[in-house]
Design a protein around this motif. Sequence first.
Motif, short mmCIF file in Angstrom:
data_model
loop_
_atom_site.label_atom_id
_atom_site.label_comp_id
_atom_site.label_asym_id
_atom_site.label_seq_id
_atom_site.Cartn_x
_atom_site.Cartn_y
_atom_site.Cartn_z
N ARG A 143 30.15 54.23 27.08
CA ARG A 143 30.61 52.92 26.65
C ARG A 143 32.13 52.88 26.51
NH1 ARG A 143 28.75 49.72 21.17
NH2 ARG A 143 30.63 48.44 21.04
N HIS A 203 33.69 52.81 29.92
CA HIS A 203 33.56 51.49 30.54
C HIS A 203 34.57 50.51 29.94
CE1 HIS A 203 31.89 47.40 31.08
NE2 HIS A 203 31.63 47.87 32.28
N GLU A 204 34.64 50.55 28.62
CA GLU A 204 35.52 49.64 27.88
C GLU A 204 36.99 49.87 28.25
OE1 GLU A 204 36.27 49.33 23.23
OE2 GLU A 204 34.18 49.83 23.70
N GLN A 249 36.79 50.64 32.87
CA GLN A 249 35.87 49.91 33.77
C GLN A 249 35.35 50.78 34.92
OE1 GLN A 249 39.11 48.18 33.04
NE2 GLN A 249 37.93 47.81 31.20
N LYS A 280 32.36 53.85 36.22
CA LYS A 280 31.07 54.45 35.91
C LYS A 280 31.19 55.97 35.93
CE LYS A 280 27.59 51.13 37.29
NZ LYS A 280 26.30 50.93 37.97
N SER A 315 20.37 51.31 31.03
CA SER A 315 21.80 51.03 30.92
C SER A 315 22.42 51.00 32.31
CB SER A 315 22.47 52.12 30.09
OG SER A 315 23.87 52.06 30.27
N LEU A 348 25.81 51.53 32.68
CA LEU A 348 27.17 52.02 32.47
C LEU A 348 27.50 53.28 33.25
CD1 LEU A 348 27.75 51.53 28.63
CD2 LEU A 348 28.29 49.97 30.52
N TYR A 356 26.01 47.15 22.99
CA TYR A 356 27.27 46.90 23.69
C TYR A 356 27.08 45.65 24.53
CZ TYR A 356 31.25 47.88 26.84
OH TYR A 356 32.41 47.82 27.58
N ASP A 364 26.52 45.52 28.26
CA ASP A 364 25.46 46.34 28.85
C ASP A 364 24.10 45.91 28.29
OD1 ASP A 364 24.31 48.43 30.37
OD2 ASP A 364 24.44 49.84 28.70
#
Length: 410
Positions: free
Chosen positions: A22, A25-26, A29, A31, A46, A48, A379, A382
């Motif tokens: 997470r 990703h935050e 951006q 994977k 998920s 992510l 999140y 997601d």
Amino acid sequence: MGHYDFLPIILGSDENAYGNARLIHETYQIKPLLLCTRLLIPTMNSNLFDLVQIDRFDHEKVFPEALLSILEKHAAPNKKLIVIPCSDYYAGMLSRHYCKFKGLIANHFISEELLDTLDTKDKFYKLCEKHGLDYPKTIVCEAHERERALEGMDFEFPIVVKPENSNAYAYLHSDFEGKKKVFFFNTKDDYLKMVRNMNDSDYNGKLIIQEFIPGGDSSMRVINSYSDDNGKVKMMCLGQPVLEEYAPKTLGNYAAIISRSDMDIYLKVKAFLEKIGYIGYSNMDMKYDSRTGKYMMFEINPRLGRSSLFVRAAGLNMIAALIDNVVYGKEEECIYSDKIGLWTNVPKIILQKYVTEPKLSTEIKKMYKQKKVLKSLWYKKDLNLKRIIRISRYNYAHIKNFRQYYFNKQ
């Protein structure tokens, strides 16, 4: 999705693994790859990460070759591979086999020698002794001494009893009646009853028997730190757990943490980590002893904890600290967290019911009002129907567990 010059590889699939995916990703951006034997609830449904499932990946015989082939597959001249272990045994295997991955992994881990001095309580306390950190009075007993272990005890009941390393493979995979991560006993008879059950099982590790430092869950403290390759601490965040988990399998894990600040303990722990030459993420558990005003050290884990998103609730980013340093070579001064935020892994209703200290419950109410609350698994970017249902069930299971297992440790 962003395009970056690094690829994070997460080992594990628990709350900790999800929290790291997470954060990545935050912040970036992108994977990450997620490597595990099987998905656990926190990482199910998920979007992510890219999943690589490897049979028996957590076995010493499988791990080195399996990880090596993935590193080789993704290696590229201008791409740094960052590996983030989410459990003690993955971290341990990285330390033990690091030479096999040399040149393929951009971040470093502590040496096997240092890991050996941290990973059992008796050796860790010798280190604390040497470097002036306080710790509880402790007896360490071998498997064959369990029944006689209390004979030379120089402290009073109640006592706390735990396996030498409750996250070690041998304990996780042993089985006996009444098994827990941590035991509390008020009498010798209660202790002996548990020990006799344990002696019938195949667990033959050491036991740690400790004086109980008074105070409930909110007397606990945790410090998450990141140390760079030169052993310099770059980021620290102190947390005050306000509630722990109570189901037997997760007993002793933190359910909710408020981030705090205390320069004295920051500087003490920073000096300790730098003196022993610590590298990478660390996660130290301690308890504040109100009788003496001292922080009593319990243990140090060579990874971020499953509750380490409490650092994010305080506005800091442990993943960015690592990436800035390893990928972008930034040399920053150490950042000490000083903001207050709440991280929780359980629903609000549980905090309202089981956090009984008036000062804390007022503070928690305020943080919900100000939207300063971070939940690991919820999140917004997601969420799909399956995940929403799964996380709601997970939360409901927590409510049931507390109803069934909660007890007052005071």
